[in-house]
Design a protein around this motif. Structure first.
Motif, short mmCIF file in Angstrom:
data_model
loop_
_atom_site.label_atom_id
_atom_site.label_comp_id
_atom_site.label_asym_id
_atom_site.label_seq_id
_atom_site.Cartn_x
_atom_site.Cartn_y
_atom_site.Cartn_z
N ASP A 165 21.54 -73.62 -11.58
CA ASP A 165 21.39 -72.44 -10.74
C ASP A 165 21.98 -71.21 -11.42
O ASP A 165 21.39 -70.13 -11.37
CB ASP A 165 22.05 -72.65 -9.37
N ILE B 241 18.04 -61.44 -6.93
CA ILE B 241 18.84 -61.59 -5.71
C ILE B 241 18.71 -63.01 -5.17
O ILE B 241 19.71 -63.64 -4.79
CB ILE B 241 18.43 -60.54 -4.65
N ALA B 242 17.49 -63.53 -5.14
CA ALA B 242 17.28 -64.90 -4.64
C ALA B 242 18.03 -65.91 -5.51
O ALA B 242 18.66 -66.84 -4.99
CB ALA B 242 15.79 -65.22 -4.61
N ARG B 243 17.99 -65.73 -6.82
CA ARG B 243 18.70 -66.64 -7.73
C ARG B 243 20.22 -66.48 -7.62
O ARG B 243 20.95 -67.47 -7.65
CB ARG B 243 18.25 -66.41 -9.18
N PHE B 244 20.69 -65.24 -7.52
CA PHE B 244 22.12 -65.01 -7.38
C PHE B 244 22.65 -65.62 -6.08
O PHE B 244 23.76 -66.13 -6.05
CB PHE B 244 22.43 -63.51 -7.42
N ARG B 245 21.87 -65.55 -5.03
CA ARG B 245 22.31 -66.06 -3.73
C ARG B 245 22.65 -67.56 -3.80
O ARG B 245 23.54 -68.03 -3.11
CB ARG B 245 21.24 -65.78 -2.68
N ARG B 246 21.96 -68.29 -4.65
CA ARG B 246 22.23 -69.73 -4.80
C ARG B 246 23.58 -69.98 -5.48
O ARG B 246 24.13 -71.07 -5.37
CB ARG B 246 21.13 -70.39 -5.61
N ASP C 237 26.23 -67.19 -5.77
CA ASP C 237 27.31 -66.38 -5.19
C ASP C 237 26.68 -65.37 -4.23
O ASP C 237 25.99 -64.44 -4.66
CB ASP C 237 28.06 -65.67 -6.32
N ARG C 238 26.92 -65.55 -2.94
CA ARG C 238 26.30 -64.68 -1.93
C ARG C 238 26.73 -63.22 -2.08
O ARG C 238 25.93 -62.32 -1.86
CB ARG C 238 26.60 -65.19 -0.52
N ALA D 222 24.79 -61.57 -4.84
CA ALA D 222 23.44 -61.23 -4.37
C ALA D 222 23.48 -59.98 -3.50
O ALA D 222 22.65 -59.07 -3.67
CB ALA D 222 22.85 -62.40 -3.61
N ALA D 223 24.45 -59.90 -2.62
CA ALA D 223 24.56 -58.74 -1.72
C ALA D 223 24.81 -57.45 -2.49
O ALA D 223 24.32 -56.37 -2.10
CB ALA D 223 25.67 -58.97 -0.69
N TRP E 159 21.57 -55.52 -3.39
CA TRP E 159 20.67 -54.94 -2.38
C TRP E 159 20.53 -53.42 -2.51
O TRP E 159 19.41 -52.89 -2.40
CB TRP E 159 21.09 -55.33 -0.97
#
Length: 151
Positions: free
Chosen positions: A69, A115-120, A122-123, A126-127, A130
């Motif tokens: 990931d 963003i979708a990859r980062f969310r997996r 570290d949330r 990802a934020a 935005w």
């Protein structure tokens, strides 16, 4: 050390973009622009905020536990980074709103993918991306309007 490298990468993007943009500002000034075009001073202010946010997001992901990931997230970041730099060369250096629109459209999709990859991984990372996505969404609309008004 990794945060410094991430900040240096953002600085490099900024410097490369500026190198492509600055000599072509007279050309840009002569283009017809839509009513929602912000003042020129808004662009460096926005990027001065966005590039550090991008660097912090990258740092958080780069220092996360190794694994597929994280690797995929870093690949996505690299793709959007290349497109970020490429836009200034496509729009300003090539003086082509059409080429700029093609690149910024790909950049917009690439940021969403990042963003979708980062969310997996570290949330928060990802934020932090935005606002970047929002600004590039605005830039895409602006680029499209400039192309329409100058075709």
């Amino acid at each position: 050390m990794i945060l410094a490298a991430a900040l240096a990468l953002s600085l490099a993007a900024s410097l490369l973009g500026s190198a492509a943009t600055t000599p072509n500002l007279p050309w840009y000034a002569g283009l017809a622009k839509p009513p929602f075009n912000p003042p020129n001073a808004a662009f460096p202010i926005a990027w001065t905020i966005l590039y550090p946010l991008m660097a912090i997001a990258l740092w958080r992901v780069a220092t996360a536990a190794a694994g597929p990931d994280r690797r995929r997230a870093l690949v996505a970041y690299g793709a959007q980074y290349i497109l970020n730099v490429a836009w200034s060369f496509a729009f300003f250096a090539a003086q082509s709103p059409a080429l700029g629109l093609a690149v910024v459209g790909a950049l917009l999709l690439s940021i969403a993918w990042t963003i979708a990859r980062f969310r997996r991984v570290d949330r928060l990372a990802a934020a932090l991306l935005w606002p970047y996505l929002a600004w590039v969404g605005f830039a895409t609309a602006l680029n499209a309007a400039i192309l329409a008004l100058n075709s």
